[in-house]
Design a protein around this motif. Structure first.
Motif, PDB file in Angstrom:
ATOM      1  N   VAL A 278      52.151  86.509  22.431  1.00  0.00           N
ATOM      2  CA  VAL A 278      51.003  85.685  22.800  1.00  0.00           C
ATOM      3  C   VAL A 278      50.652  84.808  21.609  1.00  0.00           C
ATOM      4  N   MET A 279      50.355  83.536  21.861  1.00  0.00           N
ATOM      5  CA  MET A 279      49.815  82.652  20.830  1.00  0.00           C
ATOM      6  C   MET A 279      48.436  82.179  21.264  1.00  0.00           C
ATOM      7  N   VAL A 280      47.474  82.316  20.373  1.00  0.00           N
ATOM      8  CA  VAL A 280      46.106  81.870  20.614  1.00  0.00           C
ATOM      9  C   VAL A 280      45.928  80.530  19.906  1.00  0.00           C
ATOM     10  N   LEU A 281      45.586  79.492  20.662  1.00  0.00           N
ATOM     11  CA  LEU A 281      45.545  78.135  20.122  1.00  0.00           C
ATOM     12  C   LEU A 281      44.209  77.468  20.443  1.00  0.00           C
ATOM     13  N   SER A 282      43.671  76.770  19.462  1.00  0.00           N
ATOM     14  CA  SER A 282      42.445  75.993  19.662  1.00  0.00           C
ATOM     15  C   SER A 282      42.357  74.981  18.529  1.00  0.00           C
ATOM     16  N   LYS A 283      41.154  74.604  18.131  1.00  0.00           N
ATOM     17  CA  LYS A 283      40.900  73.645  17.051  1.00  0.00           C
ATOM     18  C   LYS A 283      41.731  72.375  17.205  1.00  0.00           C
ATOM     19  N   ALA A 284      42.794  72.211  16.407  1.00  0.00           N
ATOM     20  CA  ALA A 284      43.508  70.931  16.337  1.00  0.00           C
ATOM     21  C   ALA A 284      44.182  70.535  17.642  1.00  0.00           C
ATOM     22  N   ILE A 285      44.436  71.483  18.554  1.00  0.00           N
ATOM     23  CA  ILE A 285      45.129  71.114  19.793  1.00  0.00           C
ATOM     24  C   ILE A 285      44.280  70.201  20.672  1.00  0.00           C
ATOM     25  N   GLY A 286      42.972  70.120  20.420  1.00  0.00           N
ATOM     26  CA  GLY A 286      42.095  69.242  21.199  1.00  0.00           C
ATOM     27  C   GLY A 286      41.860  67.898  20.547  1.00  0.00           C
TER      28      GLY A 286
END
Length: 459
Positions: A278-286
């Motif tokens: 599992v990879m948890v992604l946020s911040k820069a991806i938006g």
């Protein structure tokens, strides 16, 4: 782009009035506003201009959110294109061309072995909700409830994420030692310290009297950010992958802050070559707007419809901005640039240690850099007998940085690590200016005749 020096201060009435009303109206839980009393009104790239007319070099970057800095042209154009098209801005989890473009670009950047058999779940707009979703996912898939996490971790501010973070008080998660060279819990650091950490993990899992049942998953950060900018050794990361895979424990990589080129690879797990579950992604991806997702192996996709939902998981503007950001970083190899420039900055900062004994350690990966400040005159502490942390000096350095037009954040166990998270678009000239201003701020803080140390003495 040339480095912009701090401009003369404008009349302070508007600036001070806004800060005063903020203090009166907003919660006591506000954080950045306390240590950074500025009122941003314009921003571009690395530079922020405040309502008082001063300009600052922003090495906080929205806590790592702004991979391309403030108001990058490709991000603004992507947002404008969606607004001008008449496309719906809120669609829950319906399919749209904007979402399709985002998922296509995102999957193109992920490690190939992982992306070829992956699913994506859009979560609420904050990284902490994606962490919660990851926990729910592995618990549903395994039928187990326990979790493994690491000392020094930070995974968000919701209840489940906090329970897996280093500051948890009501511990419902098994805590494992995170390897560190500086302040190693075993007092040795290096490869040997990492090896003992891995053996400890195996022992906890295999000892029937350890008090730890088979967990639903393990969560780790490839580089601990809030924990003090501690990069996980690549060999240790590979050991964690082996340990979890051989015991059918899903491995969750929290890449909320390390992703999108920040550490010198597009995703920080690529340094070690591992593929998590599992990879948890946020911040820069938006691309500067709120967006959070989890991407995971299809075998874990046992959820029923509605098992994890949220009203604001279809943010079209964030997806468009994110697509533009991901593509720009990939096409211009800004991850490689971050690795090269980060190595130069680390070398420059380490060279300062000879003139500044308050620098206990300089560490990081790519443009995720930390400088730990200590009291060199106090008695050594800890298993490794390092100089004790000096939180008072750290605050003084942060304030002196702000006076010199440099925005930095503090992190680490005692908030004594000066953290640098500049945008990946940082130029050589700007990097030099950041290091110079930080060095000047440290010198000024050290000279202060009234500074109290962490041990309470005055020097």
């Amino acid at each position: 782009m040339a480095v912009t020096e701090p401009a003369p201060a404008a009349p302070p009435e508007a600036h001070e009035g806004i800060l005063r009303r903020q203090a009166m109206r907003e919660s006591a839980a506000r954080t950045y506003a306390r240590s950074l009393p500025i009122v941003p009104v314009r921003a571009r790239g690395l530079t922020i201009e405040g309502a008082d007319g001063r300009r600052y070099l922003d090495c906080l970057s929205g806590a790592g959110t702004l991979a391309l800095g403030h108001n990058h042209p490709v991000v603004l154009e992507a947002i404008k294109k969606v607004l001008d098209s008449g496309a719906p801005l809120h669609v829950l989890d319906l399919a749209t061309p904007v979402k399709d473009a985002f998922t296509t670009e995102l999957f193109a950047t992920l490690p190939r072995e992982f992306a070829d058999d992956a699913r994506i779940q859009f979560c609420g707009p904050a990284g902490t909700d994606a962490v919660e979703a990851a926990f729910k996912l592995v618990r549903a898939a395994t039928g187990r409830s326990g979790l493994l996490a690491f000392t020094g971790a930070y995974h968000g501010m919701t209840e489940g994420a906090l329970a897996a973070s280093g500051g948890a008080e009501d511990v419902r998660v098994t805590r494992l030692p995170f390897p560190q060279d500086y302040r190693c819990p075993f007092g040795i650091g290096g490869e040997r310290g990492a090896e003992i950490s891995a053996r400890w993990t195996e022992s906890v899992l295999d000892d029937p009297k350890s008090g730890t049942r088979a967990p639903a998953g393990m969560i780790l950060e490839p580089v601990q950010g809030e924990g003090g900018v501690n990069p996980a050794p690549d060999d240790w990361m590979r050991r964690m992958r082996e340990i979890t895979a051989s015991r059918s424990i899903p491995l969750i990589a929290d890449e909320v802050q390390t992703g999108v080129g920040r550490t010198g690879a597009f995703w920080a797990v690529e340094h070690s070559g591992i593929a998590p579950d599992v990879m948890v992604l946020s911040k820069a991806i938006g691309g500067s707007l709120p967006l959070a997702v989890i991407v995971y192996r299809s075998a874990l996709d046992t959820w029923q419809p509605g098992a994890h939902a949220g009203t604001f998981r279809g943010n079209q503007l964030a997806m468009a901005a994110g697509t533009a950001t991901l593509a720009h970083v990939r096409e211009n190899r800004l991850d490689e640039r971050a690795g090269i420039l980060g190595a130069r900055m680390l070398a420059s900062l380490r060279a300062l240690a000879g003139d500044h004994p308050c620098i206990g350690d300089v560490r990081g990966r790519g443009l995720m850099i930390g400088v730990e400040l200590v009291d060199p005159e106090a008695a050594p502490v800890g298993a490794g007998r390092e100089a004790p942390p000096d939180p008072v000096l750290a605050v003084a350095v942060q304030q002196e940085c702000l006076r010199r037009g440099l925005i930095v954040e503090l992190g680490g166990r005692h908030s004594t690590v000066v953290r640098l998270l500049p945008p990946l678009t940082l130029t050589d000239e700007q990097a030099t200016a950041v290091v110079d201003r930080l060095a000047d701020a440290m010198a000024a803080a050290e000279r202060s005749p009234h500074r109290r140390t962490a041990t309470g003495s005055i020097r």
